[in-house]
Each structure stands twice: as C-alpha cells, then as structure tokens.
Design a protein around this motif. Structure first.
Motif, PDB file in Angstrom:
ATOM      1  N   LEU A 115     -16.134  -3.893   9.373  1.00 10.92           N
ATOM      2  CA  LEU A 115     -15.205  -2.920   9.212  1.00 10.92           C
ATOM      3  C   LEU A 115     -14.173  -2.792  10.445  1.00 10.92           C
ATOM      4  O   LEU A 115     -13.327  -2.737  10.530  1.00 10.92           O
ATOM      5  CB  LEU A 115     -15.921  -1.647   8.784  1.00 10.92           C
ATOM      6  N   GLU A 116     -15.031  -2.753  11.377  1.00  8.14           N
ATOM      7  CA  GLU A 116     -14.102  -2.580  12.980  1.00  8.14           C
ATOM      8  C   GLU A 116     -13.104  -3.974  12.992  1.00  8.14           C
ATOM      9  O   GLU A 116     -11.904  -3.736  13.270  1.00  8.14           O
ATOM     10  CB  GLU A 116     -15.145  -2.620  14.082  1.00  8.14           C
ATOM     11  N   ARG A 117     -13.831  -5.125  12.712  1.00 17.02           N
ATOM     12  CA  ARG A 117     -12.805  -6.203  12.660  1.00 17.02           C
ATOM     13  C   ARG A 117     -11.695  -6.225  11.718  1.00 17.02           C
ATOM     14  O   ARG A 117     -10.256  -6.371  11.931  1.00 17.02           O
ATOM     15  CB  ARG A 117     -13.442  -7.507  12.665  1.00 17.02           C
TER      16      ARG A 117
ATOM     17  N   VAL B 259      -0.313   1.161   3.988  1.00 21.02           N
ATOM     18  CA  VAL B 259      -0.598   1.208   2.583  1.00 21.02           C
ATOM     19  C   VAL B 259      -1.554   0.399   1.906  1.00 21.02           C
ATOM     20  O   VAL B 259      -1.375  -0.932   2.416  1.00 21.02           O
ATOM     21  CB  VAL B 259       0.790   1.182   1.857  1.00 21.02           C
ATOM     22  N   CYS B 260      -2.421   0.748   1.367  1.00 18.25           N
ATOM     23  CA  CYS B 260      -3.367  -0.405   0.545  1.00 18.25           C
ATOM     24  C   CYS B 260      -3.677   0.239  -0.906  1.00 18.25           C
ATOM     25  O   CYS B 260      -3.737   1.317  -1.064  1.00 18.25           O
ATOM     26  CB  CYS B 260      -4.701  -0.188   1.358  1.00 18.25           C
ATOM     27  N   VAL B 261      -3.757  -0.553  -1.736  1.00 15.97           N
ATOM     28  CA  VAL B 261      -3.813  -0.496  -3.064  1.00 15.97           C
ATOM     29  C   VAL B 261      -5.069  -1.522  -3.674  1.00 15.97           C
ATOM     30  O   VAL B 261      -4.567  -2.902  -3.609  1.00 15.97           O
ATOM     31  CB  VAL B 261      -2.758  -0.575  -4.103  1.00 15.97           C
ATOM     32  N   HIS B 262      -6.140  -0.943  -3.801  1.00 19.04           N
ATOM     33  CA  HIS B 262      -7.243  -2.005  -4.456  1.00 19.04           C
ATOM     34  C   HIS B 262      -7.024  -1.976  -5.997  1.00 19.04           C
ATOM     35  O   HIS B 262      -6.188  -1.133  -6.703  1.00 19.04           O
ATOM     36  CB  HIS B 262      -8.368  -1.592  -4.267  1.00 19.04           C
ATOM     37  N   PRO B 263      -7.252  -3.126  -6.524  1.00 16.50           N
ATOM     38  CA  PRO B 263      -7.146  -3.465  -8.066  1.00 16.50           C
ATOM     39  C   PRO B 263      -7.514  -2.120  -9.032  1.00 16.50           C
ATOM     40  O   PRO B 263      -8.871  -1.547  -8.883  1.00 16.50           O
ATOM     41  CB  PRO B 263      -7.999  -4.395  -8.257  1.00 16.50           C
TER      42      PRO B 263
ATOM     43  N   ALA C 138      -7.309   6.739   7.913  1.00 14.22           N
ATOM     44  CA  ALA C 138      -8.528   7.206   7.263  1.00 14.22           C
ATOM     45  C   ALA C 138      -8.837   6.862   5.911  1.00 14.22           C
ATOM     46  O   ALA C 138      -9.816   6.580   5.595  1.00 14.22           O
ATOM     47  CB  ALA C 138      -8.457   8.896   7.585  1.00 14.22           C
ATOM     48  N   ALA C 139      -7.859   6.861   5.294  1.00 10.47           N
ATOM     49  CA  ALA C 139      -7.990   6.582   3.698  1.00 10.47           C
ATOM     50  C   ALA C 139      -8.116   5.005   3.469  1.00 10.47           C
ATOM     51  O   ALA C 139      -9.107   4.734   2.717  1.00 10.47           O
ATOM     52  CB  ALA C 139      -6.502   7.106   2.895  1.00 10.47           C
ATOM     53  N   VAL C 140      -7.606   4.336   4.020  1.00 13.00           N
ATOM     54  CA  VAL C 140      -7.850   2.718   4.436  1.00 13.00           C
ATOM     55  C   VAL C 140      -9.208   2.420   4.688  1.00 13.00           C
ATOM     56  O   VAL C 140      -9.715   1.702   4.041  1.00 13.00           O
ATOM     57  CB  VAL C 140      -6.709   1.880   4.979  1.00 13.00           C
ATOM     58  N   ARG C 141      -9.582   3.128   5.734  1.00 15.09           N
ATOM     59  CA  ARG C 141     -10.773   2.753   6.392  1.00 15.09           C
ATOM     60  C   ARG C 141     -11.801   3.034   5.484  1.00 15.09           C
ATOM     61  O   ARG C 141     -12.929   2.564   5.322  1.00 15.09           O
ATOM     62  CB  ARG C 141     -10.947   3.357   7.731  1.00 15.09           C
ATOM     63  N   ALA C 142     -11.891   4.661   5.039  1.00 11.93           N
ATOM     64  CA  ALA C 142     -12.668   4.874   3.709  1.00 11.93           C
ATOM     65  C   ALA C 142     -13.109   4.112   2.556  1.00 11.93           C
ATOM     66  O   ALA C 142     -14.070   3.851   2.305  1.00 11.93           O
ATOM     67  CB  ALA C 142     -12.315   6.401   3.528  1.00 11.93           C
ATOM     68  N   ALA C 143     -11.809   3.501   2.072  1.00 13.36           N
ATOM     69  CA  ALA C 143     -12.034   2.552   0.775  1.00 13.36           C
ATOM     70  C   ALA C 143     -12.758   1.431   1.303  1.00 13.36           C
ATOM     71  O   ALA C 143     -13.427   0.613   0.533  1.00 13.36           O
ATOM     72  CB  ALA C 143     -10.568   2.454   0.462  1.00 13.36           C
ATOM     73  N   PHE C 144     -12.385   0.508   2.456  1.00 11.36           N
ATOM     74  CA  PHE C 144     -12.974  -0.708   3.046  1.00 11.36           C
ATOM     75  C   PHE C 144     -14.614  -0.099   3.332  1.00 11.36           C
ATOM     76  O   PHE C 144     -15.302  -0.913   3.080  1.00 11.36           O
ATOM     77  CB  PHE C 144     -12.210  -1.110   3.905  1.00 11.36           C
TER      78      PHE C 144
END
Length: 145
Positions: A27-29, A41-45, A54-60
């Motif tokens: 996750l850190e890398r 911005v990130c959108v997963h399928p 915070a939102a992107v990190r939580a999802a990954f």
C-alpha cells in the motif's frame, strides 16, 4: 510513515511501480505513485468516484486486505501532451474460480502529471470488461459521397 521516494523517471516508470505495488500488496509504494494534490481521483469497476488521498488510500487498503492482486496491464495506448500522459490499458486480472485460476478483464485509464517530484498518477478510472479478452474496436472513418 514517510512515503517511499521515486526518481523522476517517466510516466511509464510510475505505471510499472503502481502495478508492481498492487501485485506485491504494498500500500505504501502504491500510494507513493500518486500525486500529492488532494484532488486525485480514482474509480474502481462499478464503484463510486473517490476524491482525495484518504478516500483513495482507504479503497486500496480494502482491496489489499488479503494480499496482492495479480493484475497485468496490457495493450497500452498512450497520449503524451507536455506535462500530462494518458494511458488506456486493458488489465488482465487473475481470479480464483471453482475450476482454479481464471482471468477477468478490466478497462482502465491512468492519467499522469509531471509534478515537482516527477511523474505521478492523478487519476485511475477502471471499468468492468467482458468475460472474454476484449478486442480493440478499430474502425475506419466513414466516407461520405
């Protein structure tokens, strides 16, 4: 925890690091591949639009709870325009089925910006693909007479 550092490199280098971090479940890398700006911005399928670290990190983090994800970007198409690089890739993801390992396909667009820290991801948008390997739709422009 301090973010791992990357050399300036290229957008391709950051893309390779992003997919390697997914595969390794690091996750850190993975988050070090992202720009520092809060409007990433990130959108997963099939998912919602996630904005900010915070939102992107939580999802990954949720995605990687059981370890790495075997995802391989293929058939990349690139558009480079100065300080921006847009990559359209087909992601081949190994999933476990009742019959053993199988593949799923995801269509993704990765956007990279050249920042003061080098190239970084600013957007990742992934859409569900088909059960079979998707083909590129190539068509000639229509000829009007």
């Amino acid at each position: 925890m301090p973010r791992p550092k990357f050399s300036p490199g290229t957008a391709d280098d950051i893309e390779a690091a992003f997919y390697d971090a997914l595969h390794q479940g690091d996750l850190e890398r993975l988050m070090a591949c992202w720009a520092d700006e809060e409007d990433i911005v990130c959108v997963h399928p099939g998912g919602q639009r996630l904005v900010g670290h915070a939102a992107v990190r939580a999802a990954f983090e949720a995605l990687l709870t059981n370890g790495g994800v075997r995802v391989q970007p293929e058939r990349a198409r690139r558009i480079d325009a100065g300080g921006c690089s847009v990559h359209s890739v087909i992601e081949r993801i190994e999933v476990m089925s009742d019959d053993g390992p199988a593949h799923a396909w995801v269509l993704a667009t990765n956007v990279y910006a050249k920042t003061v820290h080098g190239w970084r991801m600013v957007a990742h948008h992934a859409s569900p693909g088909s059960r079979n390997e998707p083909a590129d739709a190539l068509s000639a422009p229509p000829v009007l007479h």
